[in-house]
Design an enzyme around this catalytic site. Structure first.
Site, short mmCIF file in Angstrom:
data_model
loop_
_atom_site.label_atom_id
_atom_site.label_comp_id
_atom_site.label_asym_id
_atom_site.label_seq_id
_atom_site.Cartn_x
_atom_site.Cartn_y
_atom_site.Cartn_z
N LYS A 90 0.82 -1.22 0.00
CA LYS A 90 0.00 0.00 0.00
C LYS A 90 0.85 1.27 0.00
CE LYS A 90 -4.11 -2.03 0.27
NZ LYS A 90 -5.14 -1.89 -0.76
N GLU A 112 -9.77 5.77 3.13
CA GLU A 112 -10.56 4.68 3.70
C GLU A 112 -9.61 3.51 3.89
OE1 GLU A 112 -10.13 4.97 0.46
OE2 GLU A 112 -9.50 2.91 0.12
N SER A 378 1.80 -9.69 -0.81
CA SER A 378 1.42 -8.28 -0.70
C SER A 378 1.67 -7.67 0.68
CB SER A 378 -0.05 -8.11 -1.08
OG SER A 378 -0.86 -8.96 -0.29
#
Ligand SMILES: Cc1ncc(COP(=O)(O)O)c(C=O)c1O
Length: 394
Positions: A90, A112, A378
């Site tokens: 991210k 969010e 990830s």
């Protein structure tokens, strides 16, 4: 750009676009008009690359997991996004977007988050740049991702609980969009996945495309060939998958496998297997595929993994699915948890439960001995330790 990338109007085949309330037009139009120019500025590129290197710790390693490879009979490489600062892919996107926000003159950032990884990554870059940060998070996710909530608060972010619907990611996204409508001038909304109105799916994919850019170089060094046989990634909204697929899209020899969350089972009524269950429609500002009732109401999704607990996928994924370029599959909670434990025992790496979904699909594949497989790891499992402990009764 190829048929798999966004066209000038903001579409991927029939998917994408910007379906937004009129009050959001100025914000979204400003982004549409400026994002490509800003992202191509020399000073932008230089700062982006420097931060990725010295702050995030890129390039992330491409690791040949030998014991996992021996078990499945293929060369399995893990793209170690779990080793990034803040523990997931991210941060690649939030670094890019905070630089964009700065150049747009924005002073306040909203976001969010589901698993909290995007919230943490946003709070982190706001601390880095000294900007105000408000993160919307579903009440349920606040409970199941407590360590990440603490991290965000420590970095000075305000965490606001979304109390509507299933109290998860979809509801947090609704709250963030509402905030943006009310604060159009000074606020940038850092969307955490390849979802939302155009240009978000494209700009997030571009920021995440560093994953496949590095993979190609690293794979060449390790195997003499930049193209693997298979590339796998989990899909919530689809940003790690979009980044992992990006530079392989034109290379049709590379099989792209996107793994969604089947929760308790695709047909159980408690699932987030969007392509298996969904239909075309509009969610959070773009036309895509989403889980919906006959009369178009969004179906509440379910997955043990907060980051995959989303009823849609980004428009590019909808197009890759519909065009047949990507194979979209799903994995249950149980299968993912077992795969997470297996990686931990075989390689000493505790994966995020999201990433465990991609790993679990290895069980369903048949290999002939020498295939090269890249899996996007990830994120790391620190945030999920409680869930792993509860599930396995440690
Ligand atoms: C570690 C990790 N992997 C995957 C995801 C899913 O998001 P996306 O599909 O955008 O990569 C998340 C979302 O929070 C995450 O934290």
């Amino acid at each position: 750009m190829s048929k798999y990338h966004v066209n000038k109007k903001g579409y991927y085949g029939p998917f994408g676009g910007a379906y937004i309330p009129e009050m959001l037009y100025p914000n979204v139009e400003e982004l549409q008009q400026k994002y490509m120019d800003i992202m191509q500025e020399e000073s932008f590129l230089q700062e982006f690359q420097e931060l990725l290197k010295d702050y995030v710790g890129r390039p992330s390693p491409l690791y040949l997991a030998k014991r996992l490879s021996a078990r499945y009979g293929a060369n399995i490489f893990l793209k170690r996004e779990d080793l990034n600062h803040t523990g997931a892919h991210k941060i690649n996107n939030t670094i890019g977007q905070i630089l964009l926000a700065e150049r747009l003159g924005k002073k306040r950032i909203i976001a969010e988050t589901g698993a909290g990884q995007h919230g943490v990554a946003t709070a982190t870059v706001c601390a880095l740049k000294g900007l105000e940060c408000v993160v919307y998070m579903g009440e349920i996710d606040i409970q199941r991702q407590a360590p990440n909530v603490a991290r965000m608060k420590m970095m000075g972010a305000t965490v606001v609980a979304a109390q509507s619907g299933s109290k998860t990611l979809k509801d947090a996204t609704n709250e963030a969009l509402r905030d943006w409508i009310n604060n159009p001038i000074d606020t940038h909304y850092i969307i955490g996945s390849v979802v939302g109105p155009h240009p978000y799916p494209d700009l997030v994919a571009r920021f995440q495309s560093i994953i496949s850019e590095e993979t190609k170089k690293q794979l060449t060094e390790k195997t003499g060939n930049s193209s693997p046989d298979y590339v796998l990634a989990c899909v919530g909204g689809g940003s790690n998958a979009a980044g992992m697929f990006y530079h392989f899209l034109e290379d049709e020899e590379v099989q792209l496998i996107a793994v969604e969350a089947a929760g308790h089972g695709v047909k159980s009524g408690e699932s987030a297997a969007t392509t298996a269950l969904g239909k075309e429609g509009v969610l959070h500002g773009s036309r895509s595929i989403l889980m919906q009732t006959e009369d178009g109401q969004v179906v509440e999704p379910y997955s043990i993994s907060a980051g995959l607990d989303y009823p849609g996928i980004g428009p590019q994924h909808a197009w890759l699915y519909k065009s047949g370029r990507g194979k979209y599959v799903s994995i249950t909670d149980d299968e993912a948890m077992q795969a997470g434990l297996l990686l931990t025992k075989l390689e000493g790496i505790i994966p995020a439960i999201e990433s465990s979904h991609a790993l679990a699909y290895l069980e369903k594949m048949t290999f002939h001995g020498n295939e090269n497989v890249v899996i996007c790891l990830s994120g790391r499992g620190d945030k999920d330790l409680d869930n792993y402990m509860k599930y396995f009764g440690f």
